[in-house]
Motif scaffolding. Sequence first.
Motif, PDB file in Angstrom:
ATOM      1  N   GLY A 169       0.814  -1.209   0.000  1.00  0.00           N
ATOM      2  CA  GLY A 169       0.000   0.000   0.000  1.00  0.00           C
ATOM      3  C   GLY A 169       0.844   1.254   0.000  1.00  0.00           C
ATOM      4  N   VAL A 170       1.918   1.253   0.809  1.00  0.00           N
ATOM      5  CA  VAL A 170       2.791   2.422   0.920  1.00  0.00           C
ATOM      6  C   VAL A 170       3.448   2.747  -0.415  1.00  0.00           C
ATOM      7  N   ALA A 171       3.853   1.697  -1.110  1.00  0.00           N
ATOM      8  CA  ALA A 171       4.575   1.905  -2.364  1.00  0.00           C
ATOM      9  C   ALA A 171       3.715   1.577  -3.574  1.00  0.00           C
ATOM     10  N   SER A 172       2.403   1.749  -3.438  1.00  0.00           N
ATOM     11  CA  SER A 172       1.512   1.359  -4.528  1.00  0.00           C
ATOM     12  C   SER A 172       1.615   2.298  -5.724  1.00  0.00           C
ATOM     13  N   GLU A 173       2.054   3.544  -5.474  1.00  0.00           N
ATOM     14  CA  GLU A 173       2.218   4.490  -6.571  1.00  0.00           C
ATOM     15  C   GLU A 173       3.678   4.892  -6.716  1.00  0.00           C
ATOM     16  N   ILE A 174       4.184   4.751  -7.928  1.00  0.00           N
ATOM     17  CA  ILE A 174       5.573   5.080  -8.219  1.00  0.00           C
ATOM     18  C   ILE A 174       5.607   6.303  -9.123  1.00  0.00           C
ATOM     19  N   ASP A 175       6.286   7.337  -8.685  1.00  0.00           N
ATOM     20  CA  ASP A 175       6.426   8.558  -9.479  1.00  0.00           C
ATOM     21  C   ASP A 175       7.479   8.319 -10.554  1.00  0.00           C
ATOM     22  N   ILE A 176       7.078   8.397 -11.821  1.00  0.00           N
ATOM     23  CA  ILE A 176       8.028   8.145 -12.901  1.00  0.00           C
ATOM     24  C   ILE A 176       8.453   9.430 -13.621  1.00  0.00           C
ATOM     25  N   GLY A 177       7.940  10.586 -13.149  1.00  0.00           N
ATOM     26  CA  GLY A 177       8.317  11.859 -13.756  1.00  0.00           C
ATOM     27  C   GLY A 177       7.185  12.483 -14.550  1.00  0.00           C
ATOM     28  N   ASN A 178       7.345  13.781 -14.884  1.00  0.00           N
ATOM     29  CA  ASN A 178       6.321  14.530 -15.632  1.00  0.00           C
ATOM     30  C   ASN A 178       4.970  14.534 -14.927  1.00  0.00           C
ATOM     31  N   GLY A 179       4.984  14.351 -13.595  1.00  0.00           N
ATOM     32  CA  GLY A 179       3.722  14.322 -12.857  1.00  0.00           C
ATOM     33  C   GLY A 179       2.943  13.036 -13.039  1.00  0.00           C
ATOM     34  N   ILE A 180       3.570  12.042 -13.672  1.00  0.00           N
ATOM     35  CA  ILE A 180       2.896  10.764 -13.959  1.00  0.00           C
ATOM     36  C   ILE A 180       3.280   9.732 -12.909  1.00  0.00           C
ATOM     37  N   LYS A 181       2.290   8.974 -12.457  1.00  0.00           N
ATOM     38  CA  LYS A 181       2.536   7.916 -11.471  1.00  0.00           C
ATOM     39  C   LYS A 181       2.020   6.584 -12.002  1.00  0.00           C
ATOM     40  N   LEU A 235      -1.408   3.873 -15.363  1.00  0.00           N
ATOM     41  CA  LEU A 235      -0.672   5.123 -15.298  1.00  0.00           C
ATOM     42  C   LEU A 235      -1.650   6.261 -15.040  1.00  0.00           C
ATOM     43  N   ILE A 236      -1.282   7.164 -14.120  1.00  0.00           N
ATOM     44  CA  ILE A 236      -2.133   8.292 -13.763  1.00  0.00           C
ATOM     45  C   ILE A 236      -1.369   9.582 -14.048  1.00  0.00           C
ATOM     46  N   ASN A 237      -2.019  10.537 -14.752  1.00  0.00           N
ATOM     47  CA  ASN A 237      -1.343  11.803 -15.037  1.00  0.00           C
ATOM     48  C   ASN A 237      -1.489  12.781 -13.875  1.00  0.00           C
ATOM     49  N   SER A 238      -0.918  13.976 -14.023  1.00  0.00           N
ATOM     50  CA  SER A 238      -0.900  14.954 -12.928  1.00  0.00           C
ATOM     51  C   SER A 238      -2.292  15.424 -12.537  1.00  0.00           C
ATOM     52  N   ALA A 239      -3.263  15.245 -13.428  1.00  0.00           N
ATOM     53  CA  ALA A 239      -4.647  15.640 -13.137  1.00  0.00           C
ATOM     54  C   ALA A 239      -5.431  14.513 -12.467  1.00  0.00           C
ATOM     55  N   GLY A 240      -4.741  13.381 -12.217  1.00  0.00           N
ATOM     56  CA  GLY A 240      -5.401  12.250 -11.581  1.00  0.00           C
ATOM     57  C   GLY A 240      -6.194  11.384 -12.544  1.00  0.00           C
ATOM     58  N   GLU A 241      -5.956  11.592 -13.844  1.00  0.00           N
ATOM     59  CA  GLU A 241      -6.688  10.833 -14.861  1.00  0.00           C
ATOM     60  C   GLU A 241      -5.843   9.665 -15.364  1.00  0.00           C
ATOM     61  N   GLU A 242      -6.509   8.572 -15.693  1.00  0.00           N
ATOM     62  CA  GLU A 242      -5.805   7.393 -16.215  1.00  0.00           C
ATOM     63  C   GLU A 242      -5.371   7.630 -17.653  1.00  0.00           C
ATOM     64  N   ILE A 243      -4.121   7.300 -17.941  1.00  0.00           N
ATOM     65  CA  ILE A 243      -3.594   7.415 -19.303  1.00  0.00           C
ATOM     66  C   ILE A 243      -3.908   6.131 -20.052  1.00  0.00           C
ATOM     67  N   SER A 244      -4.536   6.278 -21.189  1.00  0.00           N
ATOM     68  CA  SER A 244      -4.971   5.105 -21.957  1.00  0.00           C
ATOM     69  C   SER A 244      -3.783   4.427 -22.638  1.00  0.00           C
ATOM     70  N   LEU A 245      -3.545   3.175 -22.259  1.00  0.00           N
ATOM     71  CA  LEU A 245      -2.483   2.375 -22.860  1.00  0.00           C
ATOM     72  C   LEU A 245      -3.036   1.014 -23.245  1.00  0.00           C
ATOM     73  N   LEU A 283       9.354  -1.312 -16.481  1.00  0.00           N
ATOM     74  CA  LEU A 283      10.316  -0.231 -16.276  1.00  0.00           C
ATOM     75  C   LEU A 283      10.005   0.551 -15.000  1.00  0.00           C
ATOM     76  N   ALA A 284       8.713   0.798 -14.745  1.00  0.00           N
ATOM     77  CA  ALA A 284       8.309   1.593 -13.579  1.00  0.00           C
ATOM     78  C   ALA A 284       8.665   0.906 -12.270  1.00  0.00           C
ATOM     79  N   GLN A 285       8.604  -0.415 -12.267  1.00  0.00           N
ATOM     80  CA  GLN A 285       8.912  -1.146 -11.046  1.00  0.00           C
ATOM     81  C   GLN A 285      10.413  -1.358 -10.863  1.00  0.00           C
ATOM     82  N   ARG A 286      11.198  -0.858 -11.815  1.00  0.00           N
ATOM     83  CA  ARG A 286      12.664  -0.955 -11.709  1.00  0.00           C
ATOM     84  C   ARG A 286      13.294   0.391 -12.050  1.00  0.00           C
ATOM     85  N   ILE A 287      12.788   1.439 -11.421  1.00  0.00           N
ATOM     86  CA  ILE A 287      13.297   2.786 -11.664  1.00  0.00           C
ATOM     87  C   ILE A 287      14.819   2.811 -11.541  1.00  0.00           C
ATOM     88  N   ASP A 288      15.473   3.489 -12.488  1.00  0.00           N
ATOM     89  CA  ASP A 288      16.933   3.645 -12.522  1.00  0.00           C
ATOM     90  C   ASP A 288      17.672   2.341 -12.816  1.00  0.00           C
TER      91      ASP A 288
END
Length: 228
Positions: A128-140, A148-158, A169-174
Amino acid sequence: MNDILKNLTVLFVEDEEKIRTSLAGVMEDVFKSVILAGNGDEGLKKFKKYNPDLVITDITMPIMDGLEMAKEIKQISKFTPIMVLSAFSEKERLLSAIDVGIDKYLIKPIDVEELFEATCKLAKNKIGVASEIDIGNGIKFNKTKRVLINSAGEEISLTKKELAFVAILAQRIDTLVLHEEIKQSVWTGEKVSDAAIRTFIKRIRDKIGANLIKNIPGLGYKISTKDE
């Protein structure tokens, strides 16, 4: 308890087939998905391929033991909770587990109710603590919902494949993710050319920004939070 665990994928690593089969049968009624491995080497490979939400493992196993596997997994994804099940109760083993970063340690023989109760607490406190990963550009990236959620809290369609690529990639930042591993995770069993992958990634960049996904020529891709 079931409401928490039913949305999670667990990797269960145990070399004794009877124990592995028995516990897996019970786990399948509780978790969304159960991935099985018979030793640490196989467990590490399946972790890289399937990106489970948590890992439950024995310690003493052939080829690679559970602690060595856990150490490798923590280097790849430090937020993934790992629970160790072992007949060992010596102080040295406990200290080794702590040094590796094990999140929970249970002594065999395992009580199933105790196992699920401990797993549930681990899920609440760690996932729960790490359920959201900040990947940059306000996207989590939300690990639980796998969106994926944008800075407005909206889901990005993928698409399903696009999301699978971003998730690894998101779960292995850097951390660099190699071409071959990407192909196995996103295009399992399918043949895909390097040109098709480049086109595929361009579509994702058009949706989330060109600077988030970095190409390491000849090797693979990563999302980096560091200035390079």
